[in-house]
Motif scaffolding. Structure first.
Motif, mmCIF file in Angstrom:
data_model
loop_
_atom_site.group_PDB
_atom_site.id
_atom_site.type_symbol
_atom_site.label_atom_id
_atom_site.label_comp_id
_atom_site.label_asym_id
_atom_site.label_seq_id
_atom_site.Cartn_x
_atom_site.Cartn_y
_atom_site.Cartn_z
ATOM 1 N N SER B 374 -14.030 2.302 1.381
ATOM 2 C CA SER B 374 -14.310 0.703 1.616
ATOM 3 C C SER B 374 -14.941 0.372 2.739
ATOM 4 N N LYS B 375 -14.591 0.917 3.708
ATOM 5 C CA LYS B 375 -15.146 0.522 5.056
ATOM 6 C C LYS B 375 -16.809 1.116 5.208
ATOM 7 N N TYR B 436 -7.482 4.165 -6.701
ATOM 8 C CA TYR B 436 -8.358 3.241 -5.714
ATOM 9 C C TYR B 436 -7.927 3.362 -4.378
ATOM 10 N N GLN B 437 -6.459 3.423 -4.270
ATOM 11 C CA GLN B 437 -6.146 3.503 -2.608
ATOM 12 C C GLN B 437 -6.575 4.797 -2.122
ATOM 13 N N PHE B 441 -9.167 3.273 0.319
ATOM 14 C CA PHE B 441 -8.604 2.680 1.540
ATOM 15 C C PHE B 441 -8.275 3.820 2.529
ATOM 16 N N GLY B 442 -7.658 3.575 3.632
ATOM 17 C CA GLY B 442 -7.170 4.179 4.573
ATOM 18 C C GLY B 442 -8.279 4.467 5.491
ATOM 19 N N LYS B 443 -8.228 5.513 6.687
ATOM 20 C CA LYS B 443 -9.259 5.705 7.587
ATOM 21 C C LYS B 443 -10.196 6.628 7.035
#
Lengths: 639, 537
Positions: B374-375, B436-437, B441-443
């Protein structure tokens, strides 16, 4: 204005679309204008709708607006259509009003966050979804709003998605809510099967004739729907997501996980009051779940040290009160408490946010103390909120909570034990809230020197909403002064058309004397809680530690929240994962593929076997030929 | 029958891609961009032409429309017979909508033997459309089998490391069913001939005859096996994850979106109207298999390590819903199933596209190789979120409408089936959000992931139409259901007279006798036709 009620929804939706699609190009000022402005406009329209509704005669306060058809299949019909009546009008006012204040507050609180636009577009989407949920005139449309607020909650809890705990919490919230929604969806289906429609108005009108009082159908529908409410409004056994939801930004906790979304379950039960009244068993379940949750969550709140978690358990507990009210048939009281709770709980959370803002995100109240002098506005507003939730006479929470506790005792469906749950919960509420207040703002500072230096009052953007909410938290209760104290209980009268004959069904038959006595008892209980907290955390600060050591096992049990998360994990999550692996590794790979590939191998094996006969030697073929002839001849001769 | 249609639009739509193949043959295979553009252009034109079908479609009738009927091999009664109704209309549109998207998605992904690849895809498109528009069983069978060939090549030539195993498995599973179906088609042909004295493969002619129940059972099973493998129904699903994992993105998209639908379509078009009594006889069996599929598929999806195989197992679960709805056999459940077929095509197709986009960047599909995407790819994250939500069936997106109608319809017949089926809604959220997570997500803790480029303009343009359709179906589904209604009603009429009476007439006010109390809660289980159907002879 009534005819334009859809504008209430349109503005936040536009805000979401504009900021969501193009926000990355916009300047800060424009983003703020779109985000806050859309909700502000929505509030103004809500106000117009509300005032227009007031102009009508009480029995005429019912307005429906159809936009366009939605899911239509055979006899199943739904549309994007809205219902304005006292209940929904009051709700849109509360939702858009509180949302507006929290949007303003957020412009200060989220100031330095790189996800600023994303935050506001989600917040707008949430406001839209919540208003849709409230305005829907049929169950399925309500279900869109219902799941959409869940989605926004998921997105906002996991807003800081790089943090694993935040992403986990968001996912947990969505899944636990889905378990509730499973019941809600089945409830909608059963409603359709029995009523042939999912629209509120015909359902409620015909409930008494279509359903049998206390029949299985009525019980089944209401219990299924209530499962949805239990998930959304965080009641036992599905409350586990709400404390974790505190991973989200604090204004989100205030708006979604305290003031509005979590009250959707209460709204739904109240909306379908006529249906629930046909099912006494379900009513009892609602009351017991509510009452037990009120007490249970309050007990956990006693020992938490995270400022937001205390408030989260407090929210669960207060939602329990609202269900308790609905369960004893006092829907008006439940909605009244919903409103006052929206004011004071939003206020308390925003104050907590203000504290975190000042202390660089510190959450542990054991490391605070003495903040009163650094942040006077936050302190005084927090105090107002605390007095309101503790049920101190004169503040909003007193009127609404007392009404509930009284109805739990006095209504036809009430019972002494239900009263006891509420009263014991009230004692704990007063205690943990004042514990929170004392540990945070009073006493000696336990801050680290750096934080001590950093601590400051928040900017105006944040304190002005605090002050407005504090005013509401104080005076919000005056719309519902009970007859006993010379008031007309105007809010319940206003809501009466939405609840039909309900209020009459639970009319009390106790004398004013009993009511006065009970009121005095509950005031004493609240004051008792305050006194205890004062003794524990101001006077004899060594007392909590001593008690904790003395009752080690109870303390550990409650401190660890009764190990419910751990139990769920061991009993539900892990076995299911194990089952999944068995399905895959054993059944798919070994059984199915094994037999398919085995079949292929078998064919190969037979081929190999047969190949042996193809030796290429004529003598072997000749032998085979002779044997064949002998067998055939033998067969025919011996037949 | 409407023979004199002025314009043979179905033939045109079916064979336009084949025409594109002819064009492609003229292009030098080294001019890869031109090859790609010709293929894309052809499929786009096909889509535009097929849109006429939607607008010219008459929602008022359940009969076949745009019918073309020519004699083909008269001595054997084989005809060139095409036509669509409200059921096949949307499947044709789904095919023509997704083919250009699949082609465009492979602009960067397929760099070797581009010409062969594009020819395969276009041939596949002709085959797929042909299956949906054929009304002659022989013609149908020709398309049904012909379509396997390009798919076999797409997996076997342009696939991943285990492509040969996957392609052979795909062909063997499918062929097993097809052969039995061929036998059943021939049986049907001879049964019909013995009754009417006419040699014909015309589907519509068959619907008039009353096939004895014990024949029906066997023919139903032969057809059903072919279709159930295609769907795929549990426990015949294990070819699917392998085929999906190994197939190139475009192949996966079309496989999931269109090929799987042929199974469900087959039940609707052949099994139900031809063998109505057998259909009713088999309701419990197929409903239970469907429910097992829903739950089993979801559980296995949960523990997958490869994103593609997770999506493949989610297909098993979603198509379990479709089958559950088909066998509930009422208006809501059938419309729901058809909508779910479209929705699954759109959502799962999109999921494969998205996974393909990740794969092009990272050359891995293992969930554990990602994290924090995501980032670095926020636009991708937004699209992925929308598609994930539509796959979960969030109200307001396409996934919800179909699933809800299926469960609603099923609930009316058997609330227990619906309750079990509905657990799939919870499980879908579990496996999709968890995936998805872990991916998004996460770093960003893997150095390879730090410099990933966000979506290109081409990739965005591929996804935008899909997102539009996701919300179109989710918010205005009546644009779809209104065109299905008459055809579905006609189908139900064929299967069971009783349902026509109840459904086509608008339901009156809820009556008192509709009330359910203790005893009646059980009664809401099956009540198909009561005595008029002789079961199990």
């Amino acid at each position: 204005m009534l005819d334009k009620v859809w504008l209430v929804l349109l503005f936040p939706l536009l805000g979401f679309l504009l900021n969501g699609l193009f926000g990355w190009k916009f300047k800060r000022g424009l983003i703020n204008l779109i985000a806050c402005g859309s909700v502000g406009l929505s509030f103004l329209v809500s106000l117009g709708v509300f005032l227009d509704l007031l102009k009508l005669a009480p029995e005429a306060r019912h307005f429906e607006k159809v936009l366009f058809p939605w899911v239509v299949s055979g006899s199943f019909k739904t549309a994007f259509s809205f219902l304005v009546d006292p209940l929904s009008a009051l709700m849109i006012l509360v939702v858009s009003g509180v949302a507006f204040l929290i949007h303003i507050y957020s412009t200060g609180y989220m100031h330095d966050d790189p996800g600023y636009v994303r935050y506001f577009s989600y917040l707008n989407l949430f406001t839209f979804s919540m208003l849709l949920l409230v305005l829907a005139d049929n169950l399925l449309l309500m279900y869109i709003g219902w799941e959409a607020v869940g989605l926004c909650s998921y997105l906002l809890i996991g807003f800081w998605y790089e943090k694993k705990s935040a992403a986990d919490a968001g996912k947990k919230a969505f899944i636990v809510n889905r378990i509730g929604d499973f019941g809600f969806a089945l409830g909608i289906m059963l409603t359709f099967v029995i009523f042939g429609t999912v629209y509120f108005t015909p359902i409620l009108e015909r409930a008494p004739e279509v359903l049998q009082y206390g029949g299985a159908a009525a019980t089944a529908i209401t219990l299924l729907l209530f499962l949805g409410a239990v998930g959304k409004s965080a009641q036992i056994p599905l409350y586990v997501w709400l404390p974790d939801a505190m991973e989200g930004p604090t204004p989100v906790s205030a708006l979604i996980h305290a003031a509005t979304m979590v009250t959707a379950g209460i709204y739904m039960v109240a909306r379908l009051s006529a249906l629930f009244l046909m099912a006494p068993v379900s009513m009892l379940v609602v009351a017991i779940v509510g009452g037990v949750t009120a007490l249970y969550a309050a007990s956990i709140g006693l020992m938490q040290n995270d400022i937001k978690r205390v408030l989260a358990y407090s929210t669960i507990s207060q939602l329990g009160y609202m269900f308790l009210a609905c369960g004893v048939g006092a829907f008006g009281a439940g909605i009244f408490h919903l409103m006052t709770h929206a004011f004071f709980k939003a206020l308390l959370f925003l104050c907590a946010g203000s504290v975190m803002h000042a202390l660089a995100g510190e959450l542990n109240i054991q490391k605070m103390g003495g903040l009163k002098k650094h942040m006077p506005v936050t302190y005084w507003t927090f105090l107002m909120g605390t007095l309101a939730i503790a049920g101190i006479p004169g503040f909003s929470g007193f009127f609404s909570k007392d009404e509930i506790i009284w109805k739990a005792f006095s209504s036809a469906q009430g019972h002494f034990l239900l009263w006891f749950l509420g009263a014991a919960g009230a004692l704990m509420t007063a205690f943990y809230m004042f514990r929170l207040l004392f540990l945070t703002f009073h006493g000696k500072s336990r801050l680290t020197p750096e934080l001590e230096k950093r601590a400051h009052e928040s900017p105006n953007k944040m304190t002005v909403p605090l002050i407005i909410l504090a005013v509401l938290a104080v005076i919000g209760g005056y719309v519902g002064i009970p007859h006993l104290l010379g008031g007309g209980n105007r809010i319940e009268k206003f809501l009466e058309p939405s609840f039909g004959q309900v209020s009459k069904a639970v009319e009390t038959h106790h004398s004013g004397g009993v009511e006065l006595l009970m009121m005095i008892i509950s005031v004493l209980i609240a004051l008792g809680g305050v006194y205890l907290a004062y003794t524990f955390y101001i006077k004899k600060t060594e007392l909590p530690k001593k008690l904790a050591e003395r009752y080690r096992s109870i303390y550990t049990l409650i401190y660890n929240k009764y190990y419910v998360d751990e139990i769920y994990n061991a009993v539900i999550v892990q076995p299911l994962k194990f089952f999944a692996i068995i399905c895959w590794r054993f059944f798919d790979v070994i059984v199915i593929d094994g037999s398919a590939n085995g079949l292929a191998k078998l064919v190969g094996l037979i081929g190999n076997l047969i190949r042996r006969f193809e030796t290429g030697y004529v003598r072997n073929y000749a032998l085979g030929f002779v044997v064949g002839v002998v067998i055939i001849l033998g067969y025919f001769m011996l037949r | 029958m409407n023979m004199g249609e002025s314009f043979p639009i179905l033939t045109v739509v079916t064979f336009l891609p084949a025409l594109g193949i002819v064009l492609l043959l003229l292009v030098d295979k080294n001019r890869q961009l031109l090859v790609r553009n010709v293929a894309l252009f052809t499929s786009l034109v096909t889509f535009l032409v097929s849109l006429f079908l939607y607008f010219k479609f008459d929602p008022g009738t359940g009969d076949m429309q745009f019918v073309e009927l020519y004699s083909w091999i008269p001595s054997l009664g084989m005809g060139y017979h095409m036509g669509i109704d409200g059921i096949s209309l949307f499947l044709v549109l789904l095919t023509t909508f997704l083919t250009p998207i699949a082609i465009w998605s492979s602009y960067n992904a397929v760099t070797e033997k581009v010409k062969g690849f594009m020819i395969s895809i276009l041939a596949l498109e002709t085959g797929m459309i042909g299956v949906f528009v054929s009304l002659d069983l022989f013609l149908f069978y020709v398309f049904w089998e012909a379509m396997l060939i390009p798919m076999y090549f797409i997996i076997g030539v342009w696939g991943g490391p285990r492509r040969i195993y996957a392609a052979v498995k795909f062909i063997l599973f499918t062929m097993t069913g097809s052969l039995l179906m061929l036998v059943a088609i021939l049986a049907l042909y001879f049964v019909n001939q013995s009754y009417t004295g006419v040699a014909t493969f015309n589907l519509l002619d068959y619907q008039g005859i009353q096939i004895p129940f014990n024949y029906q059972i066997w023919m139903f099973l032969a057809f059903a096996l072919a279709f159930a493998i295609k769907v795929p129904m549990w426990p015949l699903h294990t070819w699917l994850p392998d085929a999906h994992v190994e197939a190139p993105t475009a192949g996966s998209v079309l496989l999931a979106a269109v090929l799987l639908k042929m199974g469900a379509y087959g039940f609707l078009r052949f099994c139900f109207p031809l063998f109505p009594e057998a259909t009713i006889h088999f309701i419990p069996l197929f409903s239970i298999l469907a429910i097992i599929g829903i739950i089993y598929g979801a559980f296995v999806a949960l523990v997958q390590k490869d994103v593609k195989s997770l999506v493949a197992y989610s297909s098993v679960s979603h198509l379990g819903f479709v089958m559950l709805g088909l066998f509930a056999l009422n208006m809501q459940s059938l419309e729901g199933s058809i909508l779910q077929m479209l929705s699954h095509g759109i959502s799962t197709g999109a999921l494969f596209l998205l996974v393909g986009m990740l794969y092009e960047r990272r050359h891995t599909r293992l969930i554990s190789d990602f994290g924090g995407i995501s980032k670095v790819m926020p636009v991708f994250a937004a699209f992925f979120m929308i598609v994930t939500l539509s796959s979960i069936g969030l109200p307001g997106t396409n996934g919800f409408v179909g699933e809800f109608l299926i469960l609603l319809g099923t609930f009316r017949e058997n609330w227990l089936y619906a309750a079990f089926g509905a657990t799939g809604i919870i499980l879908a959220a579990v496996y999709m959000l968890w995936m998805y997570q872990r991916v998004m997500f996460g770093k960003v803790d893997k150095p390879e992931n730090q410099k990933l480029k966000d979506l290109s303009l081409r990739e965005k343009l591929i996804l935008v139409p899909i997102v539009i359709v996701i919300f179109l179906i989710g918010i205005y589904p009546s644009a779809f259901t209104s065109r299905m209604e008459a055809s579905v009603a006609k189908l139900m009429e064929t299967v069971n007279e009783k349902y026509r009476v109840e459904e086509v007439m608008p339901q009156v006010q809820p009556r008192r006798d509709f009330q359910i109390d203790e005893s009646q809660l059980e009664v809401s289980t099956h009540s198909f036709g009561g005595g008029e159907i002789h079961r199990g002879q």
